[in-house]
Design a protein around this motif. Structure first.
Motif, PDB file in Angstrom:
ATOM      1  N   GLY A 371      32.911  46.202  34.028  1.00 37.61           N
ATOM      2  CA  GLY A 371      32.978  45.948  35.516  1.00 37.61           C
ATOM      3  C   GLY A 371      32.370  44.453  36.172  1.00 37.61           C
ATOM      4  N   PHE A 372      32.421  44.934  37.106  1.00 28.04           N
ATOM      5  CA  PHE A 372      32.346  43.755  37.865  1.00 28.04           C
ATOM      6  C   PHE A 372      30.737  42.876  37.871  1.00 28.04           C
ATOM      7  CE2 PHE A 372      36.434  44.571  40.321  1.00 28.04           C
ATOM      8  CZ  PHE A 372      36.717  43.428  40.701  1.00 28.04           C
ATOM      9  N   SER A 373      29.742  43.915  37.799  1.00 32.05           N
ATOM     10  CA  SER A 373      28.022  43.663  37.896  1.00 32.05           C
ATOM     11  C   SER A 373      28.075  43.208  36.500  1.00 32.05           C
ATOM     12  CB  SER A 373      27.242  44.987  37.312  1.00 32.05           C
ATOM     13  OG  SER A 373      27.514  45.331  38.756  1.00 32.05           O
ATOM     14  N   HIS A 374      29.195  42.913  35.380  1.00 33.48           N
ATOM     15  CA  HIS A 374      29.020  42.104  34.093  1.00 33.48           C
ATOM     16  C   HIS A 374      29.724  41.081  33.907  1.00 33.48           C
ATOM     17  CE1 HIS A 374      25.857  44.738  32.603  1.00 33.48           C
ATOM     18  NE2 HIS A 374      26.548  45.658  32.855  1.00 33.48           N
ATOM     19  N   ALA A 375      30.987  41.243  34.811  1.00 34.65           N
ATOM     20  CA  ALA A 375      31.756  40.148  34.731  1.00 34.65           C
ATOM     21  C   ALA A 375      31.450  39.120  34.858  1.00 34.65           C
ATOM     22  CB  ALA A 375      33.283  40.701  35.427  1.00 34.65           C
ATOM     23  N   GLU A 376      31.729  37.684  34.482  1.00 32.25           N
ATOM     24  CA  GLU A 376      32.194  36.417  34.974  1.00 32.25           C
ATOM     25  C   GLU A 376      32.788  35.934  35.817  1.00 32.25           C
ATOM     26  OE1 GLU A 376      31.117  33.129  32.164  1.00 32.25           O
ATOM     27  OE2 GLU A 376      29.995  34.622  31.065  1.00 32.25           O
ATOM     28  N   VAL A 377      33.782  37.024  36.084  1.00 35.47           N
ATOM     29  CA  VAL A 377      34.910  36.362  37.191  1.00 35.47           C
ATOM     30  C   VAL A 377      35.745  37.188  37.598  1.00 35.47           C
ATOM     31  CG1 VAL A 377      36.601  35.222  35.790  1.00 35.47           C
ATOM     32  CG2 VAL A 377      36.441  33.964  36.958  1.00 35.47           C
ATOM     33  N   THR A 378      36.752  36.673  38.003  1.00 34.91           N
ATOM     34  CA  THR A 378      37.260  38.379  38.870  1.00 34.91           C
ATOM     35  C   THR A 378      38.858  37.391  39.094  1.00 34.91           C
ATOM     36  OG1 THR A 378      35.958  38.237  40.637  1.00 34.91           O
ATOM     37  CG2 THR A 378      38.032  39.062  41.473  1.00 34.91           C
ATOM     38  N   ALA A 379      39.376  38.460  37.995  1.00 35.62           N
ATOM     39  CA  ALA A 379      40.869  38.243  38.392  1.00 35.62           C
ATOM     40  C   ALA A 379      42.009  38.497  39.287  1.00 35.62           C
ATOM     41  CB  ALA A 379      41.437  38.518  36.281  1.00 35.62           C
ATOM     42  N   GLY A 380      42.875  38.044  40.428  1.00 36.81           N
ATOM     43  CA  GLY A 380      43.312  38.222  41.086  1.00 36.81           C
ATOM     44  C   GLY A 380      42.726  37.960  42.409  1.00 36.81           C
ATOM     45  N   GLY A 381      43.641  38.029  43.635  1.00 42.80           N
ATOM     46  CA  GLY A 381      43.151  37.689  44.878  1.00 42.80           C
ATOM     47  C   GLY A 381      43.898  36.775  45.354  1.00 42.80           C
ATOM     48  N   VAL A 382      43.632  35.870  46.721  1.00 41.34           N
ATOM     49  CA  VAL A 382      44.502  35.178  47.659  1.00 41.34           C
ATOM     50  C   VAL A 382      46.063  34.841  46.370  1.00 41.34           C
ATOM     51  CG1 VAL A 382      45.053  34.223  49.735  1.00 41.34           C
ATOM     52  CG2 VAL A 382      43.171  35.086  49.087  1.00 41.34           C
ATOM     53  N   PRO A 383      46.739  34.698  46.892  1.00 35.23           N
ATOM     54  CA  PRO A 383      47.897  34.301  45.983  1.00 35.23           C
ATOM     55  C   PRO A 383      48.229  32.466  46.648  1.00 35.23           C
ATOM     56  CG  PRO A 383      49.060  36.572  46.706  1.00 35.23           C
ATOM     57  CD  PRO A 383      47.633  36.505  47.641  1.00 35.23           C
ATOM     58  N   LEU A 384      48.425  31.928  45.498  1.00 32.40           N
ATOM     59  CA  LEU A 384      48.277  30.050  45.810  1.00 32.40           C
ATOM     60  C   LEU A 384      49.806  29.974  46.799  1.00 32.40           C
ATOM     61  CD1 LEU A 384      46.388  28.004  42.531  1.00 32.40           C
ATOM     62  CD2 LEU A 384      46.052  28.888  44.466  1.00 32.40           C
ATOM     63  N   ASN A 385      50.568  31.168  46.686  1.00 35.17           N
ATOM     64  CA  ASN A 385      51.722  31.001  47.037  1.00 35.17           C
ATOM     65  C   ASN A 385      51.824  30.756  48.903  1.00 35.17           C
ATOM     66  OD1 ASN A 385      52.138  33.746  47.620  1.00 35.17           O
ATOM     67  ND2 ASN A 385      54.254  33.323  46.329  1.00 35.17           N
ATOM     68  N   GLU A 386      50.526  31.317  49.250  1.00 34.73           N
ATOM     69  CA  GLU A 386      50.068  31.831  50.165  1.00 34.73           C
ATOM     70  C   GLU A 386      49.439  30.926  51.342  1.00 34.73           C
ATOM     71  OE1 GLU A 386      48.596  35.531  51.828  1.00 34.73           O
ATOM     72  OE2 GLU A 386      50.060  36.656  50.409  1.00 34.73           O
TER      73      GLU A 386
END
Ligand SMILES: Cc1cc2nc3c(=O)[nH]c(=O)nc-3n(C[C@H](O)[C@H](O)[C@H](O)COP(=O)(O)OP(=O)(O)OC[C@H]3O[C@@H](n4cnc5c(N)ncnc54)[C@H](O)[C@@H]3O)c2cc1C
Length: 438
Positions: A371-386
């Motif tokens: 889970g996010f509490s143990h994750a160093e980073v997030t996959a996904g988010g605002v697409p660069l094409n926006e």
């Protein structure tokens, strides 16, 4: 009040940067350095820069000696390259050198401050922000962003409101929520017309195995292995050769962390995608470390079997000990139902092949991640094409810029995520200043 004054909104600042982590500090510093703009940087956390302080085990792996778009996943490689090319590793080193931070490079290619202390990096950034005139305020959590009819934005929270001519949203993703990055920024950006990728999942995260898996008995053991992500039909998707760690819940260590986002993202499309462990990664030849997308495996079932048979009168245990730690060797033999005192020739073919299978493609039986509490980073988010990738200005909402982990870009282990934060922060910082100057 004259008609003219009524039509001109009173701005408290030219720029408000929301989030003062790695990307936000970089954006604020470069926006402020560009000229005479008033720059306010707000952060919702009670302590500033926590993620920089905990990074790299408290030493902060600031960047990597070679960085390119292949070290990242998420939005398109071409768009990632455009941003990275604007602020190279050499630019990063020069920037920090100017702030008095010097680096040492480890054999892995990772760059750490020579002090081995992440405080050196954070203190230098905070000093640079002060020196360039950034007005840094915390804990100030932004809970709404409203575009103003006359241009600019109003940002607000229980602490009050601030009006600015332009804003930079650098609020990170969802990893390590106690650091202040809990995903609120991803909700705020949707209110401004943006989308967020369908899946926003933990990346660089330890993986949890089935409770009965033999691997759990090896907690604390680290080995070199090839970790493979395989589709439900058995197709090789990506693999990484590096060290891995057995834990009381399953698996961790660089090779596993690097593969975690690929497995979990693949499972959003193909629930039968799985992880395989190969404990003979250098049997064929010494392969370079790091993620590989090609289907050439470091060791096949036949090669592992031939290697076992080549052991002649040697016991299988002593053969395995040539390449594996004793604990792992014994556990694999037990799992294959083979007594430790037998030679390969004394084992029936079926058992020997099942041992070879465990050596070159042991199923990891992953049931989830930590889970996010143990994750160093997030996959996904605002697409660069926006965004316009030359400026990181929103295509949907003029005057809105973004940088860092809020964007759909995540890197592998080794300093790549910070390099993304520095590079995108640099681009957003100089671009927001130019936007206001024009
Ligand atoms: C344990 C750990 C170790 C890591 N080690 C490394 C490493 O050694 N090398 C590497 O390259 N990467 C490492 N990373 C990843 C790296 O830290 C991140 O990729 C990077 O910090 C992202 O920077 P960012 O500024 O985009 O986001 P963040 O660092 O997450 O900063 C976002 C900031 O925005 C603030 N914020 C969020 N919402 C709001 C709001 N609504 N209002 C006001 N403020 C808000 C948050 O409080 C936070 O301070 C590590 C991560 C973790 C968790």
């Amino acid at each position: 009040m004259s008609e003219l004054t009524e039509n001109v909104p009173a701005y408290d600042s030219d720029i408000v940067v929301i989030g003062a982590g790695a990307a936000g500090l970089m954006t604020a510093i470069h926006a402020a350095r560009a000229g005479h703009l008033r720059v306010v940087a707000l952060d919702g956390a009670p302590r500033i820069g926590i993620k920089i302080l905990v990074a790299g085990g408290g030493r902060c792996n600031v960047t990597h000696h070679v960085v390119d778009e292949r070290d990242y996943a998420g939005s398109t490689p071409a768009a990632i390259r455009r941003v990275l090319s604007r602020f190279s590793v050499a630019d990063c080193v020069a920037f920090f050198n100017q702030l008095g931070v010097t680096f040492k490079q480890e054999d892995t290619g990772k760059l750490f401050p020579t002090t081995d202390d992440a405080h050196t990096v954070l203190n230098a950034l905070l000093q640079a922000a002060r020196d360039s005139g950034v007005d840094l305020r915390w804990p100030i959590r932004v809970q709404s962003i409203t575009p103003l009819a006359q241009g600019g934005f109003e940002v607000a929270g229980p602490w009050g409101v601030l009006r600015a001519r332009a804003i930079a949203l650098c609020s990170g993703g969802k990893s390590l929520p106690k650091s202040g990055s809990d995903g609120l920024g991803l909700e705020l950006v949707k209110t401004l017309g943006h989308s967020v990728t369908r899946h926003v999942i933990p990346s660089l995260v330890p993986l949890v195995s089935d409770a009965q898996h033999w691997a759990r008995t090896l907690s604390g053991l680290a080995v070199e292995a090839e970790i493979r992500v395989v589709s439900g039909t058995g197709r090789h998707i990506i693999s990484s050769i590096n060290s891995m760690l057995f834990t009381h819940f399953g698996f961790s260590g660089p090779a596993v962390l690097d593969m975690s986002r690929h497995l979990m993202m693949e499972r959003t499309r193909d629930p039968d995608a799985s992880l395989q462990l190969c404990f003979l990664p250098n049997l064929r030849h010494d392969l370079p470390k790091g993620p590989k997308h090609n289907a050439k495996l470091s060791c096949s079932l036949d090669e592992a079997d031939t290697w076992l048979l080549d052991s002649k009168a040697q016991t299988v245990l002593s053969r395995l000990r040539e390449r594996l730690p004793e604990r792992l060797a014994k556990t694999l033999l037990e799992s294959a139902g083979i007594p430790t005192d037998r030679s390969a020739k004394q084992i029936d073919r079926e058992r020997r092949r099942s041992l070879a299978q465990l050596l070159c493609a042991a199923p990891a039986h992953i049931v989830g991640d930590r889970g996010f509490s143990h994750a160093e980073v997030t996959a996904g988010g605002v697409p660069l094409n926006e965004l316009n990738v030359s400026t990181l200005q929103s295509r949907m909402c003029p005057g809105l810029f973004m940088a860092g982990e809020i964007l759909d870009v995540d890197g592998r282990i080794g300093g790549f995520n910070f390099q993304w934060a520095w590079a995108s922060g640099f681009v957003a910082g100089i671009s927001i200043a130019k936007y206001l100057d024009s």
